[in-house]
Design an enzyme around this catalytic site. Structure first.
Site, PDB file in Angstrom:
ATOM      1  CG  HIS A  72     -44.200  13.418-107.337  1.00 12.51           C
ATOM      2  ND1 HIS A  72     -45.259  12.557-108.066  1.00 12.51           N
ATOM      3  CD2 HIS A  72     -43.659  14.886-107.935  1.00 12.51           C
ATOM      4  CE1 HIS A  72     -45.058  13.269-108.701  1.00 12.51           C
ATOM      5  NE2 HIS A  72     -44.563  14.152-108.917  1.00 12.51           N
ATOM      6  CG  ASP A 102     -46.951  10.728-106.668  1.00 11.57           C
ATOM      7  OD1 ASP A 102     -46.741  11.122-105.743  1.00 11.57           O
ATOM      8  OD2 ASP A 102     -46.287  10.754-108.067  1.00 11.57           O
ATOM      9  CB  SER A 184     -46.402  16.433-110.478  1.00 12.64           C
ATOM     10  OG  SER A 184     -45.422  15.440-112.121  1.00 12.64           O
TER      11      SER A 184
END
Length: 234
Positions: A72, A102, A184
Site C-alpha cells: 500500500h 500487502d 509502513s
C-alpha cells in the site's frame, strides 16, 4: 621404603575434573542492535502523481539492491526515491508485488556498502523489546538516518481484516513502539538488530493520524518467505 604416589594421583584426577569457567554469552549492546537495524532499513519518498509526496519505509533484502515494503506504500506510484543514511538517494522501481498480502519488492539503482540485508530473528515473546525503524511523516527528508523508536511486543498471532482496505492480515505481531504514517513498510527488530517483522498497520484514534500505541507487523518468517517467492517469480 618407596613412598606411595596415590595422593598425588588423586590430586591430579581431582584437578582434571574441575570445570573451566563458562564463557559468558556476548550480548550486543543496545547501540549495536540499533546500528544493525539501521543498516537494514531505508526510507521511501513516493510520487503518486498528486500534489504531495507520500512516504514510507523499506527493509533491505539482499546485496543486489532488493528491498521489501508494504504494497500500500507504493501502490500506483509514478516514481520512488530511496533515502539512505548519509544523505544518499537513489531511484527504485517495483519488480514484484502481492497486493493481497500487502507486500511489494523494489530494486534500487544504488547499493552502498553500509546497507546490510536483514536477518530474521528466531521468534519473539510478549514483553520482548522492539526497535522500530522508519520514516514517520517523511522526517528522513530532513537528513540523517531513518527514525528509531522503541517499545515492546504487546501480543502475537493477531489476525484481522483492515476496515480501510479489506486486506486480511494473519498472525501479526502487535507492538507499542511509536508508529505513524511513513512507518509502513519499515522493520521492527529485536535488541540484537534481527528482524521481527514489517509494519503494516496502526490503530489510530478516530479522526486523527497520530499513533495510539497499537501497531501491527507481518512476522519476519512469513514476510521473507513471501518475498523470496516473489523474487523467484512464483
Amino acid at each position: 621404603m618407596r613412598v606411595p604416589c596415590l595422593p598425588l594421583v588423586m590430586l591430579l584426577l581431582t584437578a582434571s575434573c574441575v570445570s573451566a569457567p563458562a564463557t559468558p554469552e556476548i550480548v550486543p549492546s543496545a547501540a549495536t542492535g540499533i546500528e544493525r537495524a539501521l543498516q537494514s532499513s531505508v526510507s521511501l519518498v513516493v510520487d503518486d502523481g498528486g500534489r504531495a509526496d507520500g512516504f514510507g519505509s523499506a527493509i533491505v533484502l539482499n546485496e543486489q539492491g532488493y528491498l521489501v515494503t508494504a504494497h500500500h506504500v507504493v501502490d500506483g506510484a509514478m516514481g520512488i526515491t530511496v533515502l539512505m543514511a548519509g544523505g544518499r538517494a537513489a531511484v527504485a522501481r517495483v519488480v514484484a508485488e502481492d497486493p493481497v498480502g500487502d507486500i511489494a519488492i523494489l530494486q534500487t539503482t544504488f547499493v552502498p556498502e553500509a546497507m546490510v540485508p536483514a536477518t530474521a530473528a528466531s521468534g519473539c515473546a510478549v514483553g520482548d523489546e522492539v526497535i522500530s525503524v522508519g520514516n514517520p511523516f517523511g522526517t528522513s527528508r530532513l537528513g540523517g538516518s531513518p527514525s528509531v523508536a522503541r517499545g515492546i511486543v504487546s501480543a502475537s498471532s493477531r489476525s484481522f481484516v483492515s476496515e480501510k482496505t479489506g486486506r486480511v492480515y494473519l498472525d501479526c505481531i502487535q507492538h507499542d513502539a511509536p508508529t505513524n504514517p511513513g512507518n509502513s513498510g519499515g522493520g521492527i527488530f529485536n535488541a540484537r538488530g534481527q528482524l521481527l517483522g514489517m509494519n503494516v498497520l496502526i490503530n489510530t484514534p478516530q479522526d486523527t493520524a497520530s499513533e495510539s500505541g497499537v501497531a501491527f507487523a507481518l512476522p519476519a518468517s512469513s514476510l521473507l518467505y513471501a518475498a523470496q517467492r516473489l523474487l523467484a517469480g512464483e
